[in-house]
Design a protein around this motif. Structure first.
Motif, PDB file in Angstrom:
ATOM      1  N   GLY A 271       0.803  -1.217   0.000  1.00  0.00           N
ATOM      2  CA  GLY A 271       0.000   0.000   0.000  1.00  0.00           C
ATOM      3  C   GLY A 271       0.833   1.263   0.000  1.00  0.00           C
ATOM      4  O   GLY A 271       0.299   2.356  -0.129  1.00  0.00           O
ATOM      5  N   THR A 272       2.151   1.139   0.144  1.00  0.00           N
ATOM      6  CA  THR A 272       3.005   2.316   0.287  1.00  0.00           C
ATOM      7  C   THR A 272       3.976   2.424  -0.879  1.00  0.00           C
ATOM      8  O   THR A 272       4.658   1.457  -1.201  1.00  0.00           O
ATOM      9  CB  THR A 272       3.795   2.236   1.600  1.00  0.00           C
ATOM     10  N   PHE A 273       4.026   3.598  -1.518  1.00  0.00           N
ATOM     11  CA  PHE A 273       4.954   3.781  -2.635  1.00  0.00           C
ATOM     12  C   PHE A 273       5.404   5.232  -2.736  1.00  0.00           C
ATOM     13  O   PHE A 273       5.613   5.749  -3.807  1.00  0.00           O
ATOM     14  CB  PHE A 273       4.311   3.309  -3.945  1.00  0.00           C
ATOM     15  N   LYS A 274       5.548   5.889  -1.588  1.00  0.00           N
ATOM     16  CA  LYS A 274       5.918   7.301  -1.579  1.00  0.00           C
ATOM     17  C   LYS A 274       7.425   7.504  -1.615  1.00  0.00           C
ATOM     18  O   LYS A 274       7.924   8.380  -2.315  1.00  0.00           O
ATOM     19  CB  LYS A 274       5.349   7.964  -0.326  1.00  0.00           C
ATOM     20  N   ASP A 275       8.164   6.663  -0.878  1.00  0.00           N
ATOM     21  CA  ASP A 275       9.612   6.849  -0.801  1.00  0.00           C
ATOM     22  C   ASP A 275      10.239   6.658  -2.176  1.00  0.00           C
ATOM     23  O   ASP A 275      11.208   7.314  -2.531  1.00  0.00           O
ATOM     24  CB  ASP A 275      10.234   5.857   0.186  1.00  0.00           C
ATOM     25  N   ARG A 276       9.655   5.720  -2.935  1.00  0.00           N
ATOM     26  CA  ARG A 276      10.139   5.466  -4.283  1.00  0.00           C
ATOM     27  C   ARG A 276      10.093   6.753  -5.105  1.00  0.00           C
ATOM     28  O   ARG A 276      11.035   7.113  -5.793  1.00  0.00           O
ATOM     29  CB  ARG A 276       9.227   4.395  -4.912  1.00  0.00           C
ATOM     30  N   GLN A 277       8.980   7.485  -5.004  1.00  0.00           N
ATOM     31  CA  GLN A 277       8.838   8.723  -5.763  1.00  0.00           C
ATOM     32  C   GLN A 277       9.805   9.783  -5.250  1.00  0.00           C
ATOM     33  O   GLN A 277      10.430  10.483  -6.030  1.00  0.00           O
ATOM     34  CB  GLN A 277       7.386   9.211  -5.651  1.00  0.00           C
ATOM     35  N   LEU A 278       9.935   9.895  -3.925  1.00  0.00           N
ATOM     36  CA  LEU A 278      10.835  10.904  -3.357  1.00  0.00           C
ATOM     37  C   LEU A 278      12.280  10.647  -3.791  1.00  0.00           C
ATOM     38  O   LEU A 278      13.028  11.573  -4.069  1.00  0.00           O
ATOM     39  CB  LEU A 278      10.736  10.897  -1.822  1.00  0.00           C
ATOM     40  N   MET A 279      12.682   9.384  -3.850  1.00  0.00           N
ATOM     41  CA  MET A 279      14.073   9.062  -4.195  1.00  0.00           C
ATOM     42  C   MET A 279      14.328   9.173  -5.681  1.00  0.00           C
ATOM     43  O   MET A 279      15.381   9.621  -6.110  1.00  0.00           O
ATOM     44  CB  MET A 279      14.404   7.635  -3.737  1.00  0.00           C
ATOM     45  N   GLU A 280      13.357   8.734  -6.489  1.00  0.00           N
ATOM     46  CA  GLU A 280      13.610   8.685  -7.925  1.00  0.00           C
ATOM     47  C   GLU A 280      13.407  10.042  -8.590  1.00  0.00           C
ATOM     48  O   GLU A 280      13.988  10.308  -9.633  1.00  0.00           O
ATOM     49  CB  GLU A 280      12.711   7.621  -8.589  1.00  0.00           C
ATOM     50  N   ARG A 281      12.575  10.898  -8.004  1.00  0.00           N
ATOM     51  CA  ARG A 281      12.267  12.171  -8.641  1.00  0.00           C
ATOM     52  C   ARG A 281      13.043  13.342  -8.057  1.00  0.00           C
ATOM     53  O   ARG A 281      13.245  14.351  -8.716  1.00  0.00           O
ATOM     54  CB  ARG A 281      10.761  12.463  -8.538  1.00  0.00           C
ATOM     55  N   ASP A 282      13.374  13.268  -6.776  1.00  0.00           N
ATOM     56  CA  ASP A 282      14.082  14.395  -6.164  1.00  0.00           C
ATOM     57  C   ASP A 282      15.116  13.873  -5.172  1.00  0.00           C
ATOM     58  O   ASP A 282      15.033  14.136  -3.969  1.00  0.00           O
ATOM     59  CB  ASP A 282      13.067  15.321  -5.468  1.00  0.00           C
ATOM     60  N   PRO A 283      16.126  13.132  -5.654  1.00  0.00           N
ATOM     61  CA  PRO A 283      17.045  12.456  -4.738  1.00  0.00           C
ATOM     62  C   PRO A 283      17.856  13.419  -3.866  1.00  0.00           C
ATOM     63  O   PRO A 283      18.184  13.084  -2.723  1.00  0.00           O
ATOM     64  CB  PRO A 283      17.973  11.681  -5.686  1.00  0.00           C
ATOM     65  N   HIS A 284      18.132  14.626  -4.395  1.00  0.00           N
ATOM     66  CA  HIS A 284      18.967  15.542  -3.606  1.00  0.00           C
ATOM     67  C   HIS A 284      18.251  16.063  -2.367  1.00  0.00           C
ATOM     68  O   HIS A 284      18.879  16.402  -1.374  1.00  0.00           O
ATOM     69  CB  HIS A 284      19.447  16.704  -4.482  1.00  0.00           C
ATOM     70  N   GLN A 285      16.915  16.141  -2.438  1.00  0.00           N
ATOM     71  CA  GLN A 285      16.150  16.557  -1.262  1.00  0.00           C
ATOM     72  C   GLN A 285      16.392  15.563  -0.121  1.00  0.00           C
ATOM     73  O   GLN A 285      16.584  15.959   1.027  1.00  0.00           O
ATOM     74  CB  GLN A 285      14.676  16.611  -1.622  1.00  0.00           C
ATOM     75  N   VAL A 286      16.419  14.278  -0.460  1.00  0.00           N
ATOM     76  CA  VAL A 286      16.680  13.244   0.547  1.00  0.00           C
ATOM     77  C   VAL A 286      18.132  13.344   1.021  1.00  0.00           C
ATOM     78  O   VAL A 286      18.416  13.286   2.224  1.00  0.00           O
ATOM     79  CB  VAL A 286      16.411  11.837  -0.040  1.00  0.00           C
ATOM     80  N   LEU A 287      19.059  13.531   0.069  1.00  0.00           N
ATOM     81  CA  LEU A 287      20.481  13.594   0.446  1.00  0.00           C
ATOM     82  C   LEU A 287      20.772  14.791   1.354  1.00  0.00           C
ATOM     83  O   LEU A 287      21.524  14.676   2.318  1.00  0.00           O
ATOM     84  CB  LEU A 287      21.362  13.663  -0.810  1.00  0.00           C
ATOM     85  N   GLU A 288      20.145  15.941   1.055  1.00  0.00           N
ATOM     86  CA  GLU A 288      20.380  17.102   1.914  1.00  0.00           C
ATOM     87  C   GLU A 288      19.883  16.810   3.324  1.00  0.00           C
ATOM     88  O   GLU A 288      20.546  17.149   4.308  1.00  0.00           O
ATOM     89  CB  GLU A 288      19.694  18.357   1.346  1.00  0.00           C
ATOM     90  N   GLY A 289      18.743  16.149   3.414  1.00  0.00           N
ATOM     91  CA  GLY A 289      18.226  15.754   4.722  1.00  0.00           C
ATOM     92  C   GLY A 289      19.184  14.818   5.439  1.00  0.00           C
ATOM     93  O   GLY A 289      19.396  14.923   6.649  1.00  0.00           O
TER      94      GLY A 289
END
Lengths: 434, 174
Positions: free
Chosen positions: A91-109
């Motif tokens: 039921g969960t597929f949000k992290d996939r989108q966050l990582m594949e579409r805006d990976p630097h946002q995750v890396l900065e975090g």
């Protein structure tokens, strides 16, 4: 279409946004890091995060700043940050989108979190199936390293941070934080007994923080715009910020929708996800991934925040909202989820390992119209003896579908059993195999 | 020997971890990429490289579903059957594949081209029914789409219908 301000999905919704470093910098990316390193003390970053009220987005909803605060202050030696990208809750597929579409946002975090907790090494534990995601992250790490955001002496501040992508290999349980650590150590992913908690004895027995992708992606925004701004969004005081809800099932427009916490299910399903896909009305929904108990149309006005969903008898979990239309057999739905849990039980604790196979066999028997009335008591009895008697929360999760469907739709079970008894088809069931 | 063939990559992997055993799963992936499955000799070599005993390698590899201990077809089709995909028709997709390829779950076609597995959630619930073939995701499957994918794979070894960086729903164009 979005009626509210987007935070995490804002960049990627811009036309032509590729997620490259250049694109991310153009939208103000890595400003939070520049404004933090050498200007705000690590302890103050933790204080900011605590003040923002940010809670873990992986499932348990533990306050992030408080979690960081558990690390020993005077410990000499390495500490680790693990980014939990093992997204495998059905039921969960949000992290996939966050990582594949805006990976630097995750890396900065990730770099901000490393600075706050004093870690020089971060591992992104990504689920093995997401090969594309791991390649995109590897590429983004390369870009960030070349630009001086990752590596030795980040932006000349003296901070050293290394980030590595580590692929899992197909085990749901590795999303549980201590199982993730075991797996990262190259072992079978069996959850550890707590205490001791990862904050003191984590990866390689060193102080460790495990945070979900979405949690970490929120950090740059909290640092940039201040904890008061973040704390005012959503459903303060306890559920602050937005949530990326993953809507799936029988709706017109399934997908990821970022909305402030505290929105009702009705609004999410009917206004954002376009309502039901056909003229059949909504029969049931799961508010927080497969581990969350089922709810009924009577709960459509429940606010999607940690407290209200819990009060309704379910949990917000990972934010995976699955919608089922009239005509869906609830016994079938619970059986499907039960088969998932049966397949994914790691085998460490007997109640869960043995209980899941009993539950699957009993459920299959009922669904195949070979059930007996006493099976219902057997199911409840088994559930009671699994929940709360295992090392990790998997035991509580696996009984949720059965307990909740038995509570709200017991008549569907009874009907199948009545048909079985009428046809006198009761035969022994062959042993279930994994 | 993996070390002769992938020496540099193995060194790079080992440099990432302070404790060598952490490199076990990444090295098993290297072995699987080489042969399509993990051979016993590869397991022994990895055990030697990481100073583990062969049982330590074996106990780990058997925990994880993504490692093949036996050869699989050139294209390993994995269809998700968890509830969220099942609600939107994954069981029908499995039936289509069974009919089109003449194989059931756990079987391979005689030419060794396709293997079929039925698996649990792959984190694409909003775009189901879906399947993974080798490293690629294919989502929002229809019978037509499935036909095109299988034809593409047979003729060119890849298909343009595979998923790119994930975003759903797509932003509305204004």
């Amino acid at each position: 279409m979005p009626k509210n301000e987007l935070i995490l999905l804002k960049n990627m919704m811009q036309p032509g946004y590729t997620g490259s470093l250049a694109d991310y910098e153009k939208t103000g990316g890595y400003q939070a890091l520049r404004n933090t390193l050498g200007k705000i003390a690590p302890a103050d970053v933790t204080a900011i995060v605590r003040k923002s009220g940010l809670r873990g987005r992986g499932g348990a909803g533990f306050p992030t700043g408080v979690k960081w605060g558990f690390l020993p202050k005077d410990y000499q030696g390495p500490r680790y940050l693990c980014c939990n990208a093992d997204e495998s809750e059905p039921g969960t597929f949000k992290d996939r989108q966050l990582m594949e579409r805006d990976p630097h946002q995750v890396l900065e975090g990730i770099v901000l979190a490393c600075y706050a907790i004093g870690s020089e090494t971060a591992y992104i534990y990504i689920r093995g199936e997401m090969v594309l995601g791991s390649k995109i992250l590897e590429h983004a790490i390369g870009e960030a390293r070349a630009a001086g955001y990752i590596g030795k002496n980040v932006l000349g501040s003296g901070l050293n941070v290394d980030v590595w992508v580590h692929r899992g290999a197909g085990a749901y349980i590795c999303g549980e934080e201590t199982a993730l650590l075991e797996s990262l150590e190259g072992k079978r992913g069996l959850p550890r007994i707590k205490p001791p908690f990862p904050a003191t004895h984590g990866l390689y027995n060193k102080p460790t923080v495990v945070n979900n992708v979405e949690t970490l992606a929120n950090l740059p925004h909290i640092v940039n715009r201040g904890p008061e701004w973040f704390a005012a969004i959503g459903s303060p005081p306890k559920s602050t910020g937005t949530r990326v809800f993953c809507v799936s099932g029988h709706v017109k427009r399934p997908g990821n929708y970022e909305v402030p916490m505290g929105m009702t299910v009705r609004e999410l399903v009917y206004e954002y996800a376009g309502g039901m896909r056909s003229d059949k009305p909504l029969k049931a929904f799961i508010p927080g991934g497969a581990s969350a108990p089922f709810l009924t149309p009577a709960h459509l006005d429940v606010k999607l925040d940690f407290e209200h969903v819990a009060a309704a008898g379910s949990m917000l979990g990972s934010g995976g909202v699955t919608v089922m239309e009239e005509g869906t057999s609830m016994v079938w739905a619970a059986l499907r989820l039960m088969e998932f849990f049966y397949h994914e039980s790691c085998g460490k604790c007997s109640p869960c390992r043995e209980g899941s196979s009993w539950l699957v066999q009993t459920m299959r028997r009922i669904f195949a119209k070979r059930g007996r009335m006493e099976d219902l008591e057997t199911l409840l009895d088994l559930c009671k003896n699994i929940a709360g008697r295992t090392v990790c929360a998997f035991g509580d999760a696996e009984v949720a579908p059965i307990q909740s469907t038995l509570k709200h739709w017991r008549h569907e079970y009874v009907e199948l059993i009545n048909q079985a008894e009428a046809a006198n088809l009761i035969k022994p069931e062959p042993v279930a195999r994994r | 020997m993996l070390k002769d063939k992938y020496g540099k990559e193995i060194e790079d992997i080992l440099s990432r971890y302070p404790v060598t055993r952490s490199a076990l799963i990444p090295l098993l992936y290297v072995a699987q990429r080489d042969q399509g499955y993990v051979t016993e000799s590869a397991m022994q070599e990895i055990a030697h490289l990481l100073r583990l005993t062969p049982p330590q390698v074996y106990e780990t590899i058997t925990f994880y579903t993504m490692f093949n201990l036996k050869p699989v077809g050139k294209f390993h089709i994995q269809v998700c059957k968890s509830l969220m995909c099942a609600l939107v028709g994954s069981d029908t997709v499995i039936e289509w594949i069974k009919t089109k390829l003449g194989i059931g779950p756990g079987e391979s076609t005689a030419d060794g081209l396709f293997s079929l597995s039925v698996v649990e959630c792959l984190a694409a619930c909003g775009t189901g029914p879906m399947m993974q073939i080798n490293e690629d995701y294919y989502e929002q499957l229809t019978e037509n789409k499935l036909d095109r994918i299988l034809t593409d794979l047979r003729s060119t070894g890849t298909s343009p219908l595979k998923s790119g960086p994930f975003m759903w729903p797509e932003p509305v164009k204004t």
